[in-house]
Write an enzyme that holds these catalytic residues in place. Structure first.
Site, PDB file in Angstrom:
ATOM      1  N   ASP A 265      -4.253  -7.770  -7.481  1.00  0.00           N
ATOM      2  CA  ASP A 265      -4.567  -6.983  -6.295  1.00  0.00           C
ATOM      3  C   ASP A 265      -5.005  -5.598  -6.777  1.00  0.00           C
ATOM      4  OD1 ASP A 265      -4.832  -6.226  -3.638  1.00  0.00           O
ATOM      5  OD2 ASP A 265      -2.847  -6.938  -3.046  1.00  0.00           O
TER       6      ASP A 265
ATOM      7  N   HIS B  95       0.831  -1.204   0.000  1.00  0.00           N
ATOM      8  CA  HIS B  95       0.000   0.000   0.000  1.00  0.00           C
ATOM      9  C   HIS B  95       0.867   1.257   0.000  1.00  0.00           C
ATOM     10  CE1 HIS B  95      -2.872  -2.994   1.573  1.00  0.00           C
ATOM     11  NE2 HIS B  95      -3.797  -2.231   1.022  1.00  0.00           N
TER      12      HIS B  95
END
Length: 388
Positions: free
Chosen positions: A311, A236
């Protein structure tokens, strides 16, 4: 991958009974590529009722590409618009989604969806990643706690019970269980989301959790291939490097050898740079990484022909620091993923435009798109009302 009869029946029930078309005319969106997904435009679209292998012949190129997209939605209006205008293959219920979408609107959106049944997905792992906690009885234990305090059968039962509650809401895909192998502290990026540091324990407990979801009619998606457990950080926040492939083979990849055989199941590929495999590219954009998963050659696994998901391609700095959403989506499909995932709808028109351009230019082979469409159609099962 054969789609179980029970899962197909549940998918049909969630979509309600709507009319199907058996015509061979390809479908397409009549909206312009610059239209906003937030502005619904009624676009009638016939249902495609062929067997999965015949679906590509019934869809326009743009609708084929749209079936390979799963996007996060803010609320019911956002979902309605992106499904009606662009016929996306699926939506994601994320941390920012207004959960009043489950008050009846979702069933209407699913019933009026595109040429194939709409996939409705969520990250619902239990523990600290529980998007539906207010609707399914709280967060539930983390994966690590489950492995420490419950039997394998108890974990299967828990996943089945939570899966049934999700299925009643209309969820068809859960991006769980986490199959990463780690002993990292609970509050790290994977941490207590993992069933543990022993590959055999992870295999047993993740397998039980996945089977519980299957028992409930929800598709489990194993993550994060080829293994985030010993990654250098949080994707992230930036790029993440794993140990070399040779090290992953005897540890992080071990659970996949067994779990990819337990169909139906999907696999999510992480944004992980793997020395000896991906070079400077993250696995989610790497042909070598997807080929490792598909063939099993190199880590002792059987071939895998189920759906492969990326993802999140928009909200994770490992990707967004390097590529815009359109380019990231193209690259993950070029790498061999079947479904590109990201968390907002605003990019959908531009993404479809870029993908159509790539088809015309030969950057993205139609044969690869067709193979992915067949996998997606197999995953979703038959359209409701198609007489099967």
């Amino acid at each position: 991958m054969a789609f179980p009869r029970t899962l197909a029946i549940l998918a049909a029930a969630a979509a309600l009974v709507v009319a199907c078309s058996h015509g061979g005319t390809p479908t397409g969106s009549s909206t312009t590529s610059g239209a906003s997904p937030a502005t619904p435009v009624a676009v009638p679209v016939p249902r495609s009722c062929a067997e999965p292998a015949g679906i590509p012949a019934l869809l326009s190129p743009r609708d084929k590409l749209a079936q390979l997209l799963v996007v996060g939605v803010r609320d019911a209006a956002d979902a309605q618009a992106v499904v009606t205008n662009y016929h996306v293959g699926g939506i994601l219920i994320g941390s920012d989604t207004d959960l009043t979408i489950f008050d009846g609107a979702l069933a209407e959106i699913v019933a009026g969806g595109g040429p194939l049944p709409l996939a409705v997905s969520v990250d619902e792992e239990g523990g600290r990643l529980s998007r539906l906690r207010s609707l399914i009885g709280g967060t539930g234990p983390s994966a690590r706690e489950l492995a420490q305090t419950r039997t394998v059968q108890q974990v299967r039962d828990l996943a089945r019970d939570r899966g049934r509650q999700m299925r009643k809401l209309g969820i068809t895909i859960d991006f769980a269980p986490v199959v990463d192998v780690t002993d990292a502290p609970d509050d790290t990026v994977i941490g207590d989301r993992s069933f543990g540091s022993d590959p055999a324990t992870v295999t047993a407990y993740a397998g039980a959790y996945a089977q519980g979801l299957r028992d409930a009619g929800v598709l489990p998606v194993l993550k994060h291939f080829p293994g985030h457990g010993r990654g250098s950080g949080d994707s992230h926040n930036g790029g993440v490097t794993t140990p070399p492939l040779d090290d992953l083979v005897g540890d992080d990849l071990v659970p996949y050898r067994t779990l990819v055989t337990q169909a139906p199941v999907g696999v999510m590929v992480g944004h992980l740079q793997v020395p000896g495999l991906t070079g400077s590219e993250p696995a989610s954009l790497s042909k070598a990484a997807v080929n490792l998963l598909r063939t099993g050659t190199g880590y002792g696994a059987p071939p895998f022909d189920g759906p492969v998901f990326s993802d999140d391609l928009s909200g994770m700095a490992a990707i967004s620091d390097r590529f815009g959403v359109s380019e990231a989506v193209l690259r993950t499909l070029q790498a061999g993923a079947d479904i590109a995932l990201w968390v907002t709808t605003k990019e959908v028109p531009a993404v479809l435009d870029r993908l159509e351009q790539a088809l015309r230019a030969g950057e993205l082979p139609m044969s690869a798109v067709d193979r992915s469409v067949v996998r997606v159609a197999t995953m979703k099962g038959p359209n409701p009302g198609c007489g099967r």
